[in-house]
Design a protein around this motif. Structure first.
Motif, PDB file in Angstrom:
ATOM      1  N   HIS A 206       0.838  -1.203   0.000  1.00  0.00           N
ATOM      2  CA  HIS A 206       0.000   0.000   0.000  1.00  0.00           C
ATOM      3  C   HIS A 206       0.872   1.251   0.000  1.00  0.00           C
ATOM      4  O   HIS A 206       1.878   1.330   0.708  1.00  0.00           O
ATOM      5  CB  HIS A 206      -0.900   0.002   1.249  1.00  0.00           C
ATOM      6  N   TYR A 256      -7.021   2.709  -5.931  1.00  0.00           N
ATOM      7  CA  TYR A 256      -8.396   2.333  -5.603  1.00  0.00           C
ATOM      8  C   TYR A 256      -9.156   3.547  -5.086  1.00  0.00           C
ATOM      9  O   TYR A 256     -10.361   3.506  -4.903  1.00  0.00           O
ATOM     10  CB  TYR A 256      -8.431   1.183  -4.586  1.00  0.00           C
ATOM     11  N   ASN A 260      -4.715   6.863  -3.196  1.00  0.00           N
ATOM     12  CA  ASN A 260      -4.294   5.645  -2.512  1.00  0.00           C
ATOM     13  C   ASN A 260      -4.198   4.469  -3.461  1.00  0.00           C
ATOM     14  O   ASN A 260      -5.080   4.253  -4.311  1.00  0.00           O
ATOM     15  CB  ASN A 260      -5.263   5.341  -1.363  1.00  0.00           C
ATOM     16  N   ALA A 262      -2.940   0.221  -3.891  1.00  0.00           N
ATOM     17  CA  ALA A 262      -2.731  -1.014  -3.132  1.00  0.00           C
ATOM     18  C   ALA A 262      -2.721  -2.216  -4.051  1.00  0.00           C
ATOM     19  O   ALA A 262      -3.298  -2.205  -5.140  1.00  0.00           O
ATOM     20  CB  ALA A 262      -3.832  -1.176  -2.087  1.00  0.00           C
ATOM     21  N   GLU A 267      -6.246  -2.881   0.414  1.00  0.00           N
ATOM     22  CA  GLU A 267      -6.777  -1.531   0.580  1.00  0.00           C
ATOM     23  C   GLU A 267      -7.002  -1.232   2.069  1.00  0.00           C
ATOM     24  O   GLU A 267      -7.278  -2.138   2.861  1.00  0.00           O
ATOM     25  CB  GLU A 267      -8.111  -1.390  -0.169  1.00  0.00           C
ATOM     26  N   LEU A 272     -11.685   2.987   3.611  1.00  0.00           N
ATOM     27  CA  LEU A 272     -12.825   2.555   2.805  1.00  0.00           C
ATOM     28  C   LEU A 272     -14.147   2.821   3.535  1.00  0.00           C
ATOM     29  O   LEU A 272     -15.158   3.118   2.898  1.00  0.00           O
ATOM     30  CB  LEU A 272     -12.707   1.070   2.461  1.00  0.00           C
TER      31      LEU A 272
END
Length: 400
Positions: A206, A256, A260, A262, A267, A272
């Motif tokens: 990430h 995503y 960000n 990943a 993620e 999120l």
């Protein structure tokens, strides 16, 4: 610089998988830093005397109890210790905070528990203490991989410190991310491509990659206003952004979310929750929250000044200064604003349920024709890469 040895990715299996649901997160804000960076407009404060961590811990626990009353019973899906610089906390403070969350809400094993850390405050013993307390993901504020720009950004660490911190994090925690800031003064696309590829060689799964923004009230804002700090113009910033997307996608770490990146399955679960417009309890000085009880969604915000927040909590049981009931139209706008940041886009049925209407056909058709948005089947809508560059305008058009 040598690429760090790749870790054993099978150990990630101990974290619960992403269900695709918004979830319920708990955010705890530690507001103290060793120094204030000149670009930072976060609620962070420098104290030249030791912070009374036991007193602040007791206040965090009190405010948790108040938030539990507002939220009702919930199952926590992620925890985020942000700041400020949470890695200035003692491991015992972190342990007490996580125990408090488990007391107030249901906290299954294997949920994501993230702590922000600065390389200048990283010590192996403290990292092991955080891991023993339950932290299973660390997010490092690296920001640049050359000493000149680290100094310009006001960071207290150099590249050597950053690489040591990255290695420690990789060795101790199941998951690790780090941040970089790009679109720095005079930065070329070629320079950024080299730095980004180097960063990916150190990353596990990430990366958070943010364009430098000049925020009002920061030292950089004053310098920029006087013409002493010149950042890349819109065209150059767009080229840097496009290079970022191309390189990360080619290296198996696609975006995503706007900033960000990943590997699939890695993620940030907590972030999120924000972008999918889930609920979260915000605890600590300057923390914000969104809590749903039946048809009502509460937006909460606490006192920003640490000592004032502390006194409020000790007196009233919480430091909440603002508690607003959000109407359905406001919720629909927030859902769009957050969800269109995501590559997965927005659930149209959910937006229609909140807003009570369909997207305006003419506005949607305009955005579709110009390649700023696209439909994913009949159920979702998302921004294209071109749309991400003008995200605020796209949101404003669809929200009308």
């Amino acid at each position: 610089m040598d690429t760090l040895e790749q870790p054993n990715l099978t150990r990630y299996a101990s974290l619960l998988p992403d269900t695709g649901e918004p979830g319920f997160g708990v955010y705890v804000h530690w507001p103290f830093c060793a120094a204030k960076c000149p670009y930072c407009d976060f609620n962070s404060h420098v104290r030249h005397q030791p912070v009374d961590q036991e007193r602040f811990t007791a206040a965090f626990l009190k405010e948790m109890a108040a938030m539990r009353q507002l939220s009702g019973p919930k199952t926590v899906t992620s925890i985020f210790l942000g700041g400020g610089t949470p890695s200035l906390m003692n491991p015992s403070t972190v342990s007490a905070i996580l125990d408090g969350i488990a007391k107030e809400w249901h906290m299954p094993e294997g949920i994501e528990i993230t702590m922000e850390a600065n390389p200048s405050s990283v010590e192996a013993e403290r990292f092991r203490g955080y891991r023993a307390a339950g932290v299973n993901r660390v997010s490092l504020g690296v920001q640049a991989l050359n000493d000149r720009d680290l100094k310009f950004l006001g960071r207290l660490h150099d590249v050597e410190d950053a690489l040591k911190a990255i290695k420690l994090a990789r060795d101790i925690f199941p998951r690790m991310s780090f941040d970089l800031i790009y679109a720095r003064p005079k930065q070329t696309v070629e320079e950024w491509e080299r730095e980004l590829k180097e960063a990916i060689s150190y990353a596990v799964d990430h990366l958070s990659l943010y364009q430098l923004t000049i925020e009002e009230g920061t030292p950089f804002f004053g310098l920029h206003k006087m013409g002493k700090l010149v950042v890349p113009d819109d065209d150059q910033s767009a080229l840097l952004y496009e290079a970022t997307q191309a390189i990360t996608a080619a290296e198996g770490m696609p975006a995503y979310e706007v900033s960000n990146h990943a590997r699939p399955g890695a993620e940030s679960r907590h972030n999120l929750t924000y972008w999918r417009y889930g609920d979260y309890a915000g605890i600590g000085p300057g923390a914000h929250g969104r809590l749903t009880r039946g048809p009502i969604k509460l937006a909460t915000a606490t006192e920003r000044k640490p000592e004032a927040w502390l006194e409020l909590v000790e007196r009233d049981g919480h430091g909440v200064l603002d508690q607003e009931q959000l109407g359905y139209d406001e919720q629909a706008d927030e859902l769009l604003l957050m969800g269109l940041r995501l590559t997965e886009g927005v659930d149209l049925a959910r937006w229609q349920q909140l807003s009570g209407r369909d997207p305006d056909p003419k506005r949607e058709e305009f955005l579709l024709e110009h390649g700023f948005i696209e439909r994913i089947g009949n159920s979702r809508i998302r921004c294209t890469p071109s749309g991400m560059l003008i995200l605020d305008s796209v949101v404003a058009d669809l929200a009308c």
